[in-house]
Design a protein around this motif. Sequence first.
Motif, mmCIF file in Angstrom:
data_model
loop_
_atom_site.group_PDB
_atom_site.id
_atom_site.type_symbol
_atom_site.label_atom_id
_atom_site.label_comp_id
_atom_site.label_asym_id
_atom_site.label_seq_id
_atom_site.Cartn_x
_atom_site.Cartn_y
_atom_site.Cartn_z
ATOM 1 N N VAL A 1 0.841 -1.208 0.000
ATOM 2 C CA VAL A 1 0.000 0.000 0.000
ATOM 3 C C VAL A 1 0.870 1.250 0.000
ATOM 4 C CG1 VAL A 1 -1.783 1.267 1.248
ATOM 5 C CG2 VAL A 1 -1.871 -1.224 1.162
ATOM 6 N N ASN B 1 -7.359 8.334 0.035
ATOM 7 C CA ASN B 1 -8.025 7.031 0.134
ATOM 8 C C ASN B 1 -6.999 5.915 0.353
ATOM 9 O OD1 ASN B 1 -10.523 8.221 -0.273
ATOM 10 N ND2 ASN B 1 -10.497 7.894 -2.487
ATOM 11 N N LEU C 1 -6.530 3.315 3.540
ATOM 12 C CA LEU C 1 -6.283 1.877 3.404
ATOM 13 C C LEU C 1 -5.003 1.481 4.133
ATOM 14 C CD1 LEU C 1 -6.952 -0.879 2.146
ATOM 15 C CD2 LEU C 1 -5.717 -0.139 0.087
ATOM 16 N N ALA D 1 -7.480 5.932 10.049
ATOM 17 C CA ALA D 1 -8.237 5.382 8.933
ATOM 18 C C ALA D 1 -9.527 6.140 8.665
ATOM 19 C CB ALA D 1 -8.550 3.903 9.194
#
Length: 221
Positions: free
Chosen positions: A19, A34, A38, A71
């Motif tokens: 990620v 975004n 994640l 998050a």
Amino acid sequence: MHGLVFDIAHLLAGGLVVVSMMMLYQDRLYALLNVFALHSLVLTLSVAWQAYIQDAPHLYVTAAIALVFKAIVIPVVLHRMIRQLGIHREIETVVGVGPTMLAGIGLVALAMFVMLRVTPGANPLVREDLAFALSVLLISLLVMVTRRNAVSQVVGFMSLENSLVLAATGAKGMPLVVEISVAFSILIAFIVIGVFLFRIRERFDTVDVAALDDFKGRMRK
């Protein structure tokens, strides 16, 4: 069962590196936010799994903090901040995406090589987590260096802190009071950064750090 425990921990920590690499080729602010959400979600799962396998209930508090603040709260606040400031939503980079991705791959290889060489006697799970944490830290620094937009640099700073949490929990965790104090320190830093972003936008009509460099150069003259 021991092999399954290791595989899941390896998957989650490695997923954090993947990620992090995704951040390097994002060219839109909303997409970057975004991906950061994640990133924090994967960190939450990794910390929660470490809490389970280490039988350390206080790490569930760390996981909850990461889930709620990193998050959810921070991405939502940054989304609203972008709308309120009217920031240009495309991210300007210092170098192209291709060279940046190659540099990221090189940093991951360097982190693996260095960490696995300096921790030969450590627990295999701890060695893997520390190597992944160092990879995430270096990639986060790369995000901060190669992005001109101040908001994207804030995201790089927050993902850097995620790597420190991963390293601490992988190495048998930190005392709960330290984790909470670090979380509040990050929250305060985020608030201060938000105030500075509004002031920079108000003063220079942009949050591109290149404009700040130009202004600094004119002041010196």
